[in-house]
Write a protein that holds these residues in place. Structure first.
Motif, PDB file in Angstrom:
ATOM      1  N   PHE A  40       0.840  -1.201   0.000  1.00 17.39           N
ATOM      2  CA  PHE A  40       0.000   0.000   0.000  1.00 17.39           C
ATOM      3  C   PHE A  40       0.873   1.248   0.000  1.00 17.39           C
ATOM      4  O   PHE A  40       1.837   1.360   0.744  1.00 17.39           O
ATOM      5  CB  PHE A  40      -0.963   0.035   1.208  1.00 17.39           C
ATOM      6  N   TYR A  72       6.311  -5.780   8.363  1.00 20.18           N
ATOM      7  CA  TYR A  72       5.094  -6.264   7.708  1.00 20.18           C
ATOM      8  C   TYR A  72       5.294  -7.639   7.080  1.00 20.18           C
ATOM      9  O   TYR A  72       4.434  -8.513   7.172  1.00 20.18           O
ATOM     10  CB  TYR A  72       4.642  -5.267   6.632  1.00 20.18           C
ATOM     11  N   ASN A  88      -5.433 -10.598   3.156  1.00 21.35           N
ATOM     12  CA  ASN A  88      -5.306  -9.363   3.928  1.00 21.35           C
ATOM     13  C   ASN A  88      -5.356  -9.640   5.439  1.00 21.35           C
ATOM     14  O   ASN A  88      -6.404  -9.977   5.977  1.00 21.35           O
ATOM     15  CB  ASN A  88      -6.414  -8.371   3.543  1.00 21.35           C
ATOM     16  N   PRO A  89      -4.251  -9.485   6.116  1.00 15.02           N
ATOM     17  CA  PRO A  89      -4.230  -9.740   7.560  1.00 15.02           C
ATOM     18  C   PRO A  89      -4.596  -8.465   8.327  1.00 15.02           C
ATOM     19  O   PRO A  89      -3.780  -7.921   9.083  1.00 15.02           O
ATOM     20  CB  PRO A  89      -2.755 -10.109   7.790  1.00 15.02           C
ATOM     21  N   CYS A  90      -5.826  -7.969   8.126  1.00 17.03           N
ATOM     22  CA  CYS A  90      -6.167  -6.617   8.586  1.00 17.03           C
ATOM     23  C   CYS A  90      -5.961  -6.404  10.084  1.00 17.03           C
ATOM     24  O   CYS A  90      -5.459  -5.359  10.502  1.00 17.03           O
ATOM     25  CB  CYS A  90      -7.600  -6.274   8.201  1.00 17.03           C
ATOM     26  N   LYS A  94      -3.249  -3.800  11.614  1.00 11.62           N
ATOM     27  CA  LYS A  94      -3.556  -2.643  12.471  1.00 11.62           C
ATOM     28  C   LYS A  94      -2.773  -2.695  13.769  1.00 11.62           C
ATOM     29  O   LYS A  94      -2.313  -1.674  14.285  1.00 11.62           O
ATOM     30  CB  LYS A  94      -5.053  -2.587  12.759  1.00 11.62           C
ATOM     31  N   LEU A 201      -3.348  -6.214  -0.798  1.00 13.21           N
ATOM     32  CA  LEU A 201      -3.705  -7.451  -0.087  1.00 13.21           C
ATOM     33  C   LEU A 201      -5.219  -7.636   0.014  1.00 13.21           C
ATOM     34  O   LEU A 201      -5.694  -8.745   0.244  1.00 13.21           O
ATOM     35  CB  LEU A 201      -3.074  -7.457   1.301  1.00 13.21           C
ATOM     36  N   ALA A 202      -5.953  -6.566  -0.150  1.00  9.46           N
ATOM     37  CA  ALA A 202      -7.411  -6.685  -0.103  1.00  9.46           C
ATOM     38  C   ALA A 202      -7.992  -6.798  -1.512  1.00  9.46           C
ATOM     39  O   ALA A 202      -9.208  -6.923  -1.678  1.00  9.46           O
ATOM     40  CB  ALA A 202      -8.001  -5.483   0.617  1.00  9.46           C
TER      41      ALA A 202
HETATM   42  S1  SF4 Z   1      -6.684  -3.398   3.939  1.00  6.49           S
HETATM   43 FE1  SF4 Z   1      -6.099  -4.532   5.797  1.00  6.49          FE
HETATM   44  S2  SF4 Z   1      -4.071  -5.328   5.364  1.00  6.49           S
HETATM   45 FE2  SF4 Z   1      -4.446  -3.679   3.896  1.00  6.49          FE
HETATM   46  S3  SF4 Z   1      -3.610  -1.821   4.862  1.00  6.49           S
HETATM   47 FE3  SF4 Z   1      -5.786  -1.935   5.401  1.00  6.49          FE
HETATM   48  S4  SF4 Z   1      -5.816  -2.979   7.367  1.00  6.49           S
HETATM   49 FE4  SF4 Z   1      -3.801  -3.363   6.462  1.00  6.49          FE
END
Ligand code: SF4
Length: 350
Positions: A40, A72, A88-90, A94, A201-202
């Motif tokens: 990103f 990361y 995506n390991p959201c 975070k 990743l998303a």
């Molecule tokens: S979409 Fe998920 S993995 Fe990608 S930057 Fe946002 S929180 Fe992080």
């Protein structure tokens, strides 16, 4: 303006802009922090100052940029809280960002952290229980303020200590955007990015590429993956050659420039001088093969692909000389265009 300073995790999306402005409106000095990684916003690193000036002029926010790639890559191997719909390991992402921000807080003279999270806005990472987990696992209980939904959450230290007035914070929740858009209007903000984000990743298609790279059967062991591997993965056409070589081929001028720029000393670089065509790289080709014969076989196959995707000439020979650079030494290899039936199975992503 008071002496109080807050550090705001700044995605660049509307919510993080509003959260920063809402706190700044109470006289708190807000330092925004923008994380980048190859997944990103990595292009920001090409012109950090330009990015900072744009954010300041559009939103009145001071932003600093921090490359979070090294940490990361570690979480992507096996995120504690798993993946979302794609690769995506959201939640872990975070947590990592908040941990990193917390570690920077003291040096920056900040008393608390801000995020633009809104309760219930995202299925995975913004449920109440997940917000609590993020707070707990990033070791940020009580110093993390979420101004857009603070009234729906427990009081933080900043509110208790009177650094910020809870009454002037908000109670946004859910997926609707109308409250945010109305607030943006109040702040005179009209030009803001769409909520889609921009995290690879998303993205259902691009995240698949990353997933393949991190799988055990890829030519690069997942613990050895570098930033440039990821940048290579996201460019051009990708092939896995029969003896295990990873070949990346540009689709256009921009790809070609990128490939040439990213190539390292162990990569084998291909180019055609006699006619327009792709620049290509055989990743780690100079050190990958057990013997010279194997390397030459893969170089010949790669050169055949370069000619195949090069500009066709109506009259005259189909074959062409391809310039090949191995360990800083250039040599010419003559190659005929490879037949599609031969390499179809080598294509990594269609
Ligand atoms: S979409 Fe998920 S993995 Fe990608 S930057 Fe946002 S929180 Fe992080």
């Amino acid at each position: 303006m008071t002496d109080v300073k807050a550090l705001s995790l700044f995605s660049g999306g509307l919510d993080s802009i509003l959260a920063s402005r809402l706190v700044a409106a109470q006289g708190v000095k807000v330092q925004a922090l923008k994380f980048v990684s190859p997944f990103f916003n990595y292009d920001i690193l090409e012109d950090v100052q330009g990015y900072q000036e744009t954010v300041k002029s559009k939103y009145g926010i001071d932003v600093m940029v921090h490359d979070i790639t090294t940490s990361y890559l570690k979480i992507l191997h096996s995120p504690v809280h798993g993946f979302g719909k794609n690769f995506n390991p959201c939640v872990d992402c975070k947590i990592l960002m908040l941990r990193t921000a917390k570690a920077m807080m003291t040096d920056l003279g900040c008393s608390f952290l801000i995020t633009g999270e809104v309760l219930g806005q995202r299925p995975m990472s913004q449920r109440r229980d997940t917000l609590n987990i993020i707070e707990r696992d990033s070791d940020n209980r009580s110093i993390l303020l979420r101004p857009l939904c603070a009234k729906l959450l427990k009081e933080t230290d900043a509110e208790k200590e009177g650094l910020i007035d809870r009454e002037k914070l908000l109670n946004f929740s859910g997926r609707g955007r109308s409250s945010q858009i109305a607030l943006a209007k109040e702040f005179g903000i009209t030009d803001f990015p769409s909520p889609a984000g921009g995290c690879i990743l998303a993205d259902p298609i691009l995240s698949k590429r990353v997933e393949v790279l991190f799988s055990d059967d890829f030519v690069i062991h997942s613990k050895d993956i570098t930033t440039n591997d990821i940048l290579f993965l996201l460019v051009g056409r990708q092939f896995m050659l029969p003896l295990g070589g990873w070949l990346i081929l540009g689709r256009n001028e921009k790809d070609n420039e990128k490939i040439a720029r990213l190539a390292g000393e162990n990569d084998i670089l291909f180019d055609m001088e006699e006619r327009p065509g792709p620049t290509a790289v055989l990743r780690n080709g100079a050190i990958l093969y057990d013997n010279q014969d194997d390397m030459e076989m893969e170089v010949a196959a790669a050169a055949g692909l370069v000619v195949r995707y090069g500009k066709k000439v109506k009259a005259g020979p189909k074959g062409c000389r391809v310039e090949v650079v191995v360990a800083g030494k250039e040599k010419g290899v003559f190659a005929e265009p490879l037949n599609d039936d031969i390499f179809r199975e080598w294509m990594l992503f269609l």
